[in-house]
Each structure stands twice: as structure tokens, then as C-alpha cells.
Design a protein around this motif. Structure first.
Motif, PDB file in Angstrom:
ATOM      1  N   PHE A 336      61.401  18.479  54.047  1.00 44.15           N
ATOM      2  CA  PHE A 336      62.454  17.784  53.312  1.00 44.15           C
ATOM      3  C   PHE A 336      63.776  17.812  54.081  1.00 44.15           C
ATOM      4  N   PRO A 344      56.457  22.409  50.906  1.00 47.37           N
ATOM      5  CA  PRO A 344      55.945  21.506  49.877  1.00 47.37           C
ATOM      6  C   PRO A 344      54.984  22.235  48.944  1.00 47.37           C
ATOM      7  N   LEU A 347      56.429  21.572  43.532  1.00 50.96           N
ATOM      8  CA  LEU A 347      57.501  20.576  43.620  1.00 50.96           C
ATOM      9  C   LEU A 347      57.091  19.239  43.022  1.00 50.96           C
ATOM     10  N   ASP A 349      58.983  15.548  43.804  1.00 51.78           N
ATOM     11  CA  ASP A 349      60.079  14.963  44.566  1.00 51.78           C
ATOM     12  C   ASP A 349      59.916  13.462  44.657  1.00 51.78           C
ATOM     13  N   HIS A 351      61.729  10.182  46.889  1.00 49.95           N
ATOM     14  CA  HIS A 351      62.568   9.880  48.052  1.00 49.95           C
ATOM     15  C   HIS A 351      62.704   8.374  48.257  1.00 49.95           C
ATOM     16  N   ALA A 369      66.751  12.242  48.439  1.00 53.71           N
ATOM     17  CA  ALA A 369      65.652  12.999  47.835  1.00 53.71           C
ATOM     18  C   ALA A 369      66.110  13.678  46.551  1.00 53.71           C
ATOM     19  N   LEU A 370      65.274  13.591  45.536  1.00 52.94           N
ATOM     20  CA  LEU A 370      65.474  14.294  44.272  1.00 52.94           C
ATOM     21  C   LEU A 370      64.339  15.289  44.119  1.00 52.94           C
ATOM     22  N   LEU A 371      64.671  16.573  43.859  1.00 53.09           N
ATOM     23  CA  LEU A 371      63.675  17.643  43.861  1.00 53.09           C
ATOM     24  C   LEU A 371      63.690  18.406  42.540  1.00 53.09           C
ATOM     25  N   TRP A 372      62.503  18.637  42.007  1.00 54.71           N
ATOM     26  CA  TRP A 372      62.325  19.442  40.799  1.00 54.71           C
ATOM     27  C   TRP A 372      61.217  20.468  41.032  1.00 54.71           C
ATOM     28  N   SER A 402      69.531  17.524  44.879  1.00 53.82           N
ATOM     29  CA  SER A 402      69.336  16.252  45.566  1.00 53.82           C
ATOM     30  C   SER A 402      69.878  16.366  46.985  1.00 53.82           C
ATOM     31  N   GLN A 403      69.324  15.537  47.863  1.00 56.92           N
ATOM     32  CA  GLN A 403      69.722  15.586  49.263  1.00 56.92           C
ATOM     33  C   GLN A 403      69.873  14.171  49.812  1.00 56.92           C
TER      34      GLN A 403
END
Length: 451
Positions: A336, A344, A347, A349, A351, A369-372, A402-403
Motif C-alpha cells: 500500500f 495485506p 483488511l 481497501d 483504491h 486508498a481507503l483502508l479498514w 486514507s492515503q
């Protein structure tokens, strides 16, 4: 900047060779320069890549030099590791490829990875000198496309979600073992048994690990404008550590991937299931990944818009006898991005991404990127699959953060690659529950010369 100028000057002689050569491969042992035997154009670079030393024997040489300057604020979402002036990562690789005949070939490669300006570099950043690869290929049957590879070697398969070269951090990954390779009519199949090579901060001291090994089968079948892959991976780690405790890990992975291009659309779908045991706990883990993109060829800069998504299982109950955390085993190390090296695992995610081809040699890539967390009762893992934090039962949020990332890449002369980019990681509620929750700003400048 000085390093970039030096590499540009060094690359200038490659313009003088006056010949067209194939693109460099991600694994340099996959390059084949035997076609130069019938090339009548003479140049110093041709002599470097192909030198006949017998009736059917020849030798070639090549290398790779990369310099990166990186700066990162709030590493690990904490102000404790603040580095105001950044650091540099330097890596060089040099290989020799000796073909004794059509049936026997030796490949050897040295690697040096150095970290300058970093207080406590880790082995994948600082590994001064090591025998990175040294193997022999034997093709015993003239009419059967079957080869055997024995020795130290790089290995990567498919999308590299589970077994990768680990190119981004600095020192590339290697394995010791044996591999059987079959290839005919674009159908490929590998069977292998490998031990991980442990990176150490010393000279010629890397060694094969008796406690970390992988074996399996990977096959690829061509489709019209695409491919279909199937794989089985066996994995053993005598010192596995997860949030629900340590244990001897025996894990098995079965998976498939389909890659297809239809017009300007491209699809990439992959799924895997893992089973086995960790100590007295059973493994039941899974992952699915999807990537879809569309290229607007009629528009300026040929923009390609896409979206990627991953759904990767995490452990549902740290006190029961079932372990649902997916083990990424040997991921890229920057799955990521380098701003937040998260494995990974556990997760969800999404993107959205875009690529713009500014010219034949320059492109710009941007990604959001949105990550949970998939499971609230499991945490985050580092790329080496060790827990990032202590498991906090009071941390209930799924949202990791988020990135936003952007990268500008420039390739010139076919040998010199320049790049610069940034990432902004906005810490989510979960990280604020288990850390200081500081946002990470990451930037880099990179220059790479291949020959």
C-alpha cells in the motif's frame, strides 16, 4: 540531485551502442541475449551482454544501480521516530550469466544495500554485501521443455500478493532451494521447494533459514488477451507470531487469478483460501482482490482510470481455536506504499487510481486508498507478518485511514529511470485509538540505471 546527474552522465555511453535491445525483465535471469550471436553490429555493449567462449558456450554481464532519497514524518504514526532531514537508500546488483551449452547454465548475482542517514536501519535496508543469487539450470531432455533450477534464486509469482521480489524497500528477497520448470505453447508450470534467505547486517553472512520455508505449484494458461493462473502454496514457520499467540505454523493456500483485456478495459480478479494449523489452532482464512481499469486512448495523455479493491480476512476471536488471519507470507513490502508498510492481512481497501502518459518516456500515477480492518478483534501486521501493535480490546473502530499518493516516472535511453513522488497518510480512528494517530507525510526521489 548530484546522484541523478552522475547517473545521467554514466548512462550516456549506452547511447553509443547503436543497437536495440529487449526491455529489462523484473528478474534479470529471464533475459535472453542469445540472438546477438547473429547480430553483425559490433559494440562494446554487445560484448558485455554476449561473449562467445566456445562452440555453444557464451557469457553475459549486467547490473542495476539505484539511489533513493526518502523523507518521512511521523513514522509508525508516532512523533518518536521523527527524521527531519531524511535518509538515502543505495542498492547495486551485478550479475554474470554463463551458458555452458543448451543444457547447462549458471547464474550468479551480488547485491549491496546501504542505508545512509538512518539511525537504526533494518536488514532489508542495510545489507552491505551478499551473494544474492547463485544457481544452476539443467535441461536434461532435448525434446522435453523441462528444466531444473538448484541454488539461491529470486522467486515471484502472479500479482506478487503472496510471493514477491520485494523490490521497493531496498534489499531484494532470495530463497535457497530447487525448482522444476515446464514451458510449452505459452503454458507454464513451476513446482518448487524453497527456504527463505535471512537478511543480515554484515558481509557474506546471509543464510538459509531452517524455520521459514515454502513449497508449491504455480501454473499459467494463456487466454485471448489475458491469462489464467492456478496455484498451491505450502508454508511452514517454526516461529509464527499472531495477535492470538505464537506457534508452529503449517499453512496451505489454494488460489486462482484471471487477467483479461477487452478493448480498452482490463480486469484482474484473484481469490485464495488458506487452511492448516498454528499450534493447536486451525486456520480458516481467505482473500479476494479485484482491479478494473479503462484507458481513454482518444484523449490527451491517454488517461487510464481504475479502481482496486481487496477483502482480506482477519481473526474473529483471539481466544478460540480457529485462526482466520490471512498470512501474506512474502508480500512486496510496499503493498500500500512506503509511507505505511502494512501487510495485506485483516483488511478491506478500496483504491481509485489514474495514470497519465505525458509522453513516450514520462507518466504520472495517482492513487487514493481507503483502508479498514476486516475484523475488529484483529490488528494490523507488518510486511514480515508480525503484529504492529499490542492488541487493544478497547479499539473498536474499523477505519485505519486514507492515503493519497502521486508518482512521476521518467524513462530515458532505455537504461535510466527517474522518479519522484509523495504520499499523505491521514490516520483514521483506529490508529488514533492505538497510537498517537499522527499523519504521515512521505516523499522520495529515485534514480536507477540498468545495463
Amino acid at each position: 540531485m548530484r546522484t541523478i546527474l552522475v547517473l545521467i552522465l554514466i548512462s550516456c555511453p549506452f547511447l553509443l551502442c547503436g543497437q536495440q535491445f529487449p526491455d529489462f525483465k523484473p528478474a534479470r535471469y529471464d533475459e535472453d541475449y542469445s540472438f546477438l550471436e547473429n547480430d553483425t553490429v559490433s559494440s562494446w555493449y554487445k560484448s558485455l551482454k554476449y561473449k562467445k567462449i566456445g562452440k555453444k558456450a557464451y557469457v553475459g554481464f549486467g547490473g542495476d544501480f539505484r539511489e533513493q532519497y526518502l523523507i518521512k514524518t511521523n513514522e509508525g504514526w508516532s512523533s518518536e521516530l521523527e527524521d527531519g532531514d531524511g535518509f538515502t537508500l543505495t542498492r547495486w546488483l551485478f550479475h554474470a550469466d554463463l551458458h555452458l551449452s543448451e543444457h547447462v547454465r549458471f547464474f550468479a548475482e551480488l547485491q549491496s544495500a546501504l542505508a545512509n542517514g538512518k539511525d537504526t536501519p533494518i536488514p532489508i535496508e542495510e545489507n552491505p554485501l551478499e551473494v544474492h543469487q547463485f544457481f544452476v539450470d539443467v535441461t536434461p531432455f532435448p525434446k522435453i521443455p523441462l528444466s531444473f533450477r538448484l541454488g539461491r534464486q529470486e522467486v515471484a509469482y502472479g500479482s506478487q500478493r503472496l510471493i514477491s521480489y520485494r523490490d521497493a524497500p531496498n534489499s531484494r528477497r532470495a530463497f535457497d532451494g530447487i525448482k522444476m520448470m515446464f514451458a510449452k505453447n505459452n503454458i507454464e508450470a513451476d513446482i518448487f521447494y524453497l527456504h527463505t534467505v535471512v537478511d543480515k547486517v554484515g558481509i557474506f553472512d546471509d543464510s538459509s533459514s531452517p524455520d521459514l520455508r515454502v513449497w508449491g505449484l504455480f501454473s499459467n494458461v494463456p487466454l485471448t488477451k489475458g491469462g489464467l493462473s492456478f496455484y498451491y502454496l505450502g508454508f511452514n514457520n517454526a516461529m509464527a507470531i499472531f495477535y492470538d499467540g505464537p506457534g508452529i505454523e503449517n499453512r496451505h493456500t489454494v488460489g486462482a487469478r484471471i487477467l483479461k483485456k477487452v478493448g480498452n478495459w482490463q480486469y484482474d480478479v484473484e481469490g485464495a483460501y488458506q487452511f492448516g494449523s498454528i499450534g493447536d489452532r486451525n486456520i480458516e482464512a481467505w482473500s479476494t482482490g479485484l482491479a478494473v481499469s479503462y484507458r481513454f486512448e482518444g484523449l490527451k495523455y491517454s488517461p487510464e482510470l481504475g479502481v482496486k479493491a481487496d477483502f482480506i480476512s482477519g481473526d474473529k476471536n483471539p481466544t478460540d481455536q480457529v485462526q482466520q488471519t490471512l498470512n501474506a507470507m512474502f508480500p512486496p513490502g510496499a503493498y500500500f506504499g512506503l509511507a505505511a508498510p502494512i501487510a495485506p492481512s485483516n483488511l478491506i481497501d478500496v483504491h481509485p487510481n489514474a495514470t497519465f502518459r505525458l509522453s513516450d518516456t514520462m507518466s504520472f500515477l495517482c492513487d487514493y486508498a481507503l483502508l479498514w480492518r476486516n475484523s475488529r478483534t484483529d490488528g494490523l501486521y507488518r510486511p514480515n507478518m508480525t503484529p504492529f501493535f499490542e492488541l487493544d480490546s478497547g479499539a473498536t473502530s474499523r477505519f485505519i485511514g486514507s492515503q493519497l499518493s502521486g508518482t512521476l516516472m521518467y524513462q530515458t535511453y532505455g537504461h535510466l529511470f527517474l522518479g519522484t513522488g509523495f504520499s499523505w497518510f491521514d490516520a483514521g480512528q483506529y490508529l488514533k485509538e492505538v497510537t498517537e494517530g499522527k499523519n504521515i507525510l512521505f516523499g522520495f526521489v529515485s534514480a536507477q540505471l540498468k545495463f
